[in-house]
Write an enzyme that holds these catalytic residues in place. Structure first.
Site, mmCIF file in Angstrom:
data_model
loop_
_atom_site.group_PDB
_atom_site.id
_atom_site.type_symbol
_atom_site.label_atom_id
_atom_site.label_comp_id
_atom_site.label_asym_id
_atom_site.label_seq_id
_atom_site.Cartn_x
_atom_site.Cartn_y
_atom_site.Cartn_z
ATOM 1 C CD GLU A 260 -35.495 -66.015 -18.451
ATOM 2 O OE1 GLU A 260 -35.322 -65.988 -19.700
ATOM 3 O OE2 GLU A 260 -35.018 -66.881 -17.726
ATOM 4 C CB CYS A 297 -31.786 -67.442 -18.732
ATOM 5 S SG CYS A 297 -32.795 -68.686 -17.919
#
Length: 512
Positions: A260, A297
């Site tokens: 990620e 994120c």
């Protein structure tokens, strides 16, 4: 209370080279630095553990996950204290993150007991079929073997030693070797201590978990290229993640790299929503943008709206809200410097207007806000790059049609959000199929910070949001990353995996 050592197969192991932590406040500590030899030792122990842990029943693995959660809670005050010291995160944030981590472990324990994740299927034998008979076929998901996990800087608990990737791998039946993040080595050691205690109390092979400390690149390279490692879980920067991804792909036996890597999480503010509640949306966006110093994120860094008088109201409200946000401590000196570099990159970009510029020094960050046109966005590649921190960019579209053009220009994202009213429905119908191809999670009238740990969550997306768009690093579906399907043809029932031995397994069906 800290050993400053690695945990390898149940033993605290030292090494000659040391590094010193760089806490946001308080005393620094020294820790052993990992080596390729220690990586080899941990990986061999993990492979040895797989022959028992990988073939253990679901209850045994669920018991381990629950025991880890309980042991982490037992060390809760110590973990919060050193985590706050190392990262500068408020204690309340770390208490909440600990709850998220233990909650995930408990959720995964409950999920694997149910057995649906195995995707069990059965095709009965048809010996009478012409021209060729069909044998009995059964299928289920099986663990892939030892997994490497890289601790994340921005979540010292939820995405690090016992968090998302580790919890998913253990639930699947895969031993784990963790490379701890050097931003919070003390926190990592305490969580490793909790896992060690849980492994001992449940009788699991000690090689099921190891922690190697230190940030040396040769250690990371040795881990992802070790022939006994079968997959890698990573949350971090695009640059670092891509380097590890390339190493995984270049191996003689390439393995999946579940990385990620980054996302700007764009928010489309449609005309009628902008008119009716633009100021409220600006206030909510500012809070989401600056939450945790923007070190999430899912930080919503870009807003696309129609160039109109209402756009100025949105901008003025955002400036007022952002101006009231005090400087916040960032997780590391390196992250703080990267944020300043991102601010300088945007400031130097042609046809970008500086709306709110603040000074950030040493390890702190304050919000910065910029405005540009839709035409400039479409002609300037670097505006779509993530600036990790509380930096916002507002893009003024020339018209409704340009919303779709901007959406098509986006790289892969973790999230895309739309703020709309009923009168915006036609525009949403145009945007929706585009954004569905761009992101793993789509939101209507919401902000993306806050990732629910549940069955339906998708935390991933097309590259560069993640390296595998068919996977998620959050939620029960994340367990599937560390499983592979195996078909058993004409097997005596006594030789089948225990979860496939039931004669009443329904045709093409998983649940028992």
């Amino acid at each position: 209370m800290l050993t400053g050592k690695h945990l390898i197969a149940g033993k605290w192991v030292d090494s000659d080279e040391r590094f010193t932590s760089q806490p946001a406040r308080g005393n620094a500590h020294t820790f052993a630095t990992g080596t390729p030899n220690l990586v080899d030792e941990a990986c061999k122990a993990a492979e040895e553990a797989f022959w028992s842990f990988g073939y253990s029943d679901r209850k045994a693995r669920a018991d381990l996950l629950l025991a880890i959660a309980n042991e982490i809670d037992a060390l809760g005050e110590e973990i919060t204290a050193i985590g706050s010291q190392e990262t500068g995160l408020p204690e309340a944030r770390l208490v909440g993150e600990r709850g998220r981590t233990t909650g995930q472990l408990k959720l995964f324990a409950e999920h694997i007991i149910g057995g649906e994740y195995l995707d069990r299927r059965f095709d009965e034998a048809r010996p009478e079929r012409a021209p060729l008979p069909r044998p009995e076929l059964r299928m289920q998901q099986r663990p892939i073997g030892p997994v490497a996990v890289f601790g994340a800087s921005n979540f010292p608990l939820a995405f690090s030693v016992a968090g998302g990737d580790t919890a998913a791998a253990l639930a699947a039946g895969c031993p784990v070797v963790v490379k701890g993040h050097s931003a919070h080595p003390g926190t990592s050691e305490l969580v490793a201590r909790a896992i060690k205690a849980a492994i001992k109390s449940t009788g699991v092979h000690p090689g099921t978990f190891s922690l190697i400390q230190g940030a040396k690149r040769d250690v990371g390279a040795a881990l992802v290229t070790h022939p006994l490692i079968n997959a890698v879980g990573f949350t971090g920067s695009l640059h670092g993640g891509r380097a590890l991804f390339d190493l995984c792909a270049a191996r003689p036996n390439p393995i999946p790299f579940f990385g990620e890597l980054g996302s700007i999480n764009p928010m489309f503010l449609l005309p009628n929503a902008l008119k009716s509640r633009g100021a409220d949306i600006a206030t909510g966006w500012s809070a989401s943008l600056t939450m945790g110093a923007g070190q999430f994120c899912t930080n919503p860094g870009v807003v696309i709206l129609l160039d109109s008088p209402e756009a100025q109201t949105f901008i003025d409200t955002a400036v007022k809200a952002l101006s009231s946000v005090e400087a916040q401590t960032m997780l590391t000196d390196g992250i703080a410097q990267a944020y300043r570099d991102g601010r300088d990159r945007i400031s130097a970009t042609q046809d970008v207007q500086e709306i709110l510029i603040t000074s950030s020094d040493e390890r702190t960050a304050s919000p910065n806000l910029y405005v540009t046109s839709g035409d400039n966005w479409l002609s300037t590649d670097n505006l779509g790059e993530e600036a990790f921190g509380p930096l916002g960019l507002i893009v003024k579209a020339t018209g409704i049609k340009q919303f779709a053009t901007i959406a098509k220009s986006l790289q892969g994202q973790l999230t895309c959000a739309i703020h709309m009213e009923d009168a915006d429905f036609e525009t949403v119908q145009t945007l929706f199929p585009i954004l569905e191809r761009k992101a793993g999670r789509l939101l209507i009238n919401g902000f993306p910070t806050g990732v629910e740990v549940c069955d339906t969550m998708v935390h991933g997306g097309p590259y560069p949001a993640s390296t595998n768009f068919g996977a998620t690093s959050v939620g029960t579906l994340s367990i599937r990353r560390f499983l592979r399907p195996v078909c058993y043809q004409n097997f005596p029932h006594e030789l089948l995996p225990s979860d496939l031995r039931h004669r009443n397994l329904s045709h093409r069906s998983g649940p028992l």
